[in-house]
Design a protein around this motif. Structure first.
Motif: not given
Length: 310
Positions: A187-201
């Motif tokens: 949903m966020p407009c910004g860069d969510t790489t950290v969020n997605r990477t953290y969820g994956l880890v």
């Protein structure tokens, strides 16, 4: 006034819109019957396990912890899902959404920790039966439960905190019936790489680490059993582990399948993703108390006596 309160639009800056199961809107009522029935059976079964539990042994304390996590997981999503299906109440505040996400995933991580502790309990019961009472005391089980809870909070809390700092786009429609991390992270407009990477880890660490610990426990059990040629010993060991194996298979199999299809199954219809995820939160929660109620002799007898008194 009620219509203004509940018919929230996606443009509301403090609200998300949960769509339920996109593509199956016409079947929402029928799906709600399945959901509500499963939820009632789950609550009834797990509360019975908790209320009749006067056997203060490590394994039964673990069954109580399992029941509490089952109640938490199903309660975190089913009531809101039923509001969507029955009353078309699709709005949820951003804070409410992130809170639901936290409790949902924290309960899931805690549930996995309980299954690991149960595997260790089975290992000690079969491989070191004479030392069982000294190794697995009630105090030690309580400490392991607290450790599992702390792990769940520390692992999951950064997920909503990271998302809360993101700017959300104008389109706030979530094609899901609850606030699952992967869906909300889009949903966020910004860069969510950290969020997605953290969820994956976190998913990798929790699922694979816990599965490795469980596999280690059962590997040691199998090694010790094979050293004994007695069929009676083999059968007794199998009976000791049957309940835990059934619960474990019901929990991890749909969880792994749902996770893999969400991450890598782009060609699968969205409603199938949601149904698979819902299966994990519904069916095992409903069947776990039934399995332990039937397969565990002492618990089965306690339930029978309790029902007879009533």
């Amino acid at each position: 006034k009620a219509g203004v309160t509940f018919n929230l639009t996606p443009s509301d800056p403090s609200t998300f819109i949960l769509m339920g199961i996109p593509g199956l809107e016409a079947a929402h009522i029928w799906i709600s019957i399945l959901f509500s029935t499963s939820y009632i059976i789950s609550l009834l079964g797990n509360f019975i396990v908790l209320f009749v539990q006067t056997l203060h042994k490590p394994m039964y304390l673990l069954v109580c912890l399992l029941a509490l996590t089952d109640i938490s997981m199903s309660t975190s999503i089913i009531p809101k899902a039923l509001c969507i299906f029955w009353f078309n109440l699709k709005g949820i505040t951003v804070v409410g959404c992130l809170t639901q996400m936290f409790f949902l995933h924290a309960a899931s991580v805690m549930h996995s920790a309980v299954l690991v502790t149960m595997a260790f309990d089975r290992y000690v019961a079969i491989c070191n039966p004479l030392r069982y009472a000294t190794i697995l005391t009630n105090a030690r089980i309580a400490k392991l439960g607290l450790l599992g809870l702390i792990r769940a909070v520390l692992f999951i809390l950064p997920m909503p905190l990271l998302l809360s700092r993101q700017p959300f786009c104008a389109n706030r429609i979530i094609p899901h019936m609850y606030c699952e991390h992967i869906a909300v992270a889009k949903m966020p407009c910004g860069d969510t790489t950290v969020n997605r990477t953290y969820g994956l880890v976190i998913a990798f660490v929790v699922i694979w680490l816990d599965l490795m610990l469980i596999a280690l426990s059962y590997g040691l059990i199998i090694r010790d059993i094979l050293r004994v040629s007695s069929k009676v010993v083999h059968q007794k060991a199998l009976n000791t582990c049957t309940s835990h194996i059934c619960v474990m298979l019901m929990s991890y199999t749909p969880c792994l399948f749902s996770y893999l299809t969400q991450r890598f199954g782009q060609g699968i219809a969205p409603h199938l993703h949601i149904i698979l995820a819902s299966f994990y939160f519904l069916v095992p929660r409903m069947l776990n108390p039934i399995i332990y109620g039937v397969k565990t002799k002492e618990l089965h007898e306690k339930v029978g006596k309790y029902m007879c008194r009533r």
